[in-house]
Design a protein around this motif. Structure first.
Motif, PDB file in Angstrom:
ATOM      1  N   SER A  35     112.940  35.241  66.912  1.00 60.53           N
ATOM      2  CA  SER A  35     112.362  36.101  65.877  1.00 60.53           C
ATOM      3  C   SER A  35     112.614  35.542  64.484  1.00 60.53           C
ATOM      4  N   ASN A  36     113.612  34.675  64.357  1.00 57.89           N
ATOM      5  CA  ASN A  36     113.893  34.078  63.054  1.00 57.89           C
ATOM      6  C   ASN A  36     112.817  33.093  62.621  1.00 57.89           C
ATOM      7  N   LEU A  37     112.158  32.433  63.563  1.00 60.40           N
ATOM      8  CA  LEU A  37     111.066  31.542  63.200  1.00 60.40           C
ATOM      9  C   LEU A  37     109.947  32.349  62.544  1.00 60.40           C
ATOM     10  N   ARG A  38     109.660  33.514  63.095  1.00 61.80           N
ATOM     11  CA  ARG A  38     108.660  34.399  62.503  1.00 61.80           C
ATOM     12  C   ARG A  38     109.087  34.807  61.093  1.00 61.80           C
ATOM     13  N   GLY A 144     107.560  37.423  75.007  1.00 56.57           N
ATOM     14  CA  GLY A 144     107.951  38.435  74.032  1.00 56.57           C
ATOM     15  C   GLY A 144     109.381  38.256  73.550  1.00 56.57           C
ATOM     16  N   GLY A 145     109.889  37.047  73.610  1.00 57.76           N
ATOM     17  CA  GLY A 145     111.247  36.778  73.130  1.00 57.76           C
ATOM     18  C   GLY A 145     111.818  35.557  73.798  1.00 57.76           C
ATOM     19  N   CYS A 146     112.973  35.162  73.302  1.00 59.90           N
ATOM     20  CA  CYS A 146     113.617  33.949  73.794  1.00 59.90           C
ATOM     21  C   CYS A 146     114.700  34.287  74.823  1.00 59.90           C
ATOM     22  N   ILE A 164     112.906  40.593  84.235  1.00 61.85           N
ATOM     23  CA  ILE A 164     111.847  39.743  84.792  1.00 61.85           C
ATOM     24  C   ILE A 164     111.790  38.416  84.029  1.00 61.85           C
ATOM     25  N   ALA A 165     111.896  38.468  82.700  1.00 59.70           N
ATOM     26  CA  ALA A 165     111.870  37.244  81.893  1.00 59.70           C
ATOM     27  C   ALA A 165     113.051  36.335  82.225  1.00 59.70           C
TER      28      ALA A 165
END
Length: 185
Positions: A35-38, A144-146, A164-165
């Motif tokens: 989210s930090n890249l965003r 939807g995330g790392c 699941i991810a």
């Protein structure tokens, strides 16, 4: 000082991570590095061109401190807290890695065949970086995330999509190591 530093045992580091996660959940925050890249793109003005980056990045300043802490902590750990001993690898693993071209398998955490400037700036190294960067970026957006966001925050808050991810991350890692890694090296 000449003393050997050992990693913190699980019974200290585990509860500390749990405490941080409790505080994040208590204050309504979620943790994740991607989210930090965003946030960085939004700070640079990408919100003027792309709707995804149009948000108040100042609300994420606390998470930018996490990035700074990871960079500073990594520097301190590598330069001042690393134990330069060899890694105790299974002899079969060492032989397999030698077949792939790793001359000193287990001598260090970061083999120079991958993590040296010479390797990075080779054609193969650039292709690996570009392809890997694309796949990580695509996978992070698609999931939807790392890995840190899903495995730490998502599982801590009992989110099924994160479970699941994380299962998908492990399957992807197994596929990479057992099927693709031998093809690359």
């Amino acid at each position: 000082m000449n003393y050997i530093l050992e990693p913190w045992p699980w019974y200290i580091s585990g509860p500390l991570i749990a405490l941080v996660m409790f505080l994040l959940i208590y204050f309504g925050k979620t943790f994740g590095m991607s989210s930090n890249l965003r946030t960085f793109c939004s700070m640079a003005g990408a919100g003027k061109k792309v709707e995804f980056f149009k948000f108040n990045w100042r609300d994420q300043k606390w998470n930018l401190i996490v990035v700074a802490g990871a960079v500073i902590g990594g520097f301190i750990a590598h330069n001042f807290l690393s134990n330069p001993t060899a890694i105790d690898l299974n002899p079969q693993t060492v032989n397999q890695l030698k077949e792939f071209g790793f001359n000193n398998a287990g001598a260090s955490l970061l083999p120079p065949e991958i993590y040296s400037w010479e390797a990075v700036f080779s054609l193969k190294g650039i292709l690996i970086l570009v392809t890997g960067g694309f796949l990580v970026g695509f996978g992070t957006r698609y999931a939807g995330g790392c890995t840190s966001g899903h495995a730490i925050t998502g599982l801590s808050s009992l989110q099924l999509p994160s479970l699941i991810a994380v299962i998908g991350f492990f399957i992807g890692g197994l596929i990479m190591v057992h099927l693709l890694f031998p093809l690359i090296f």
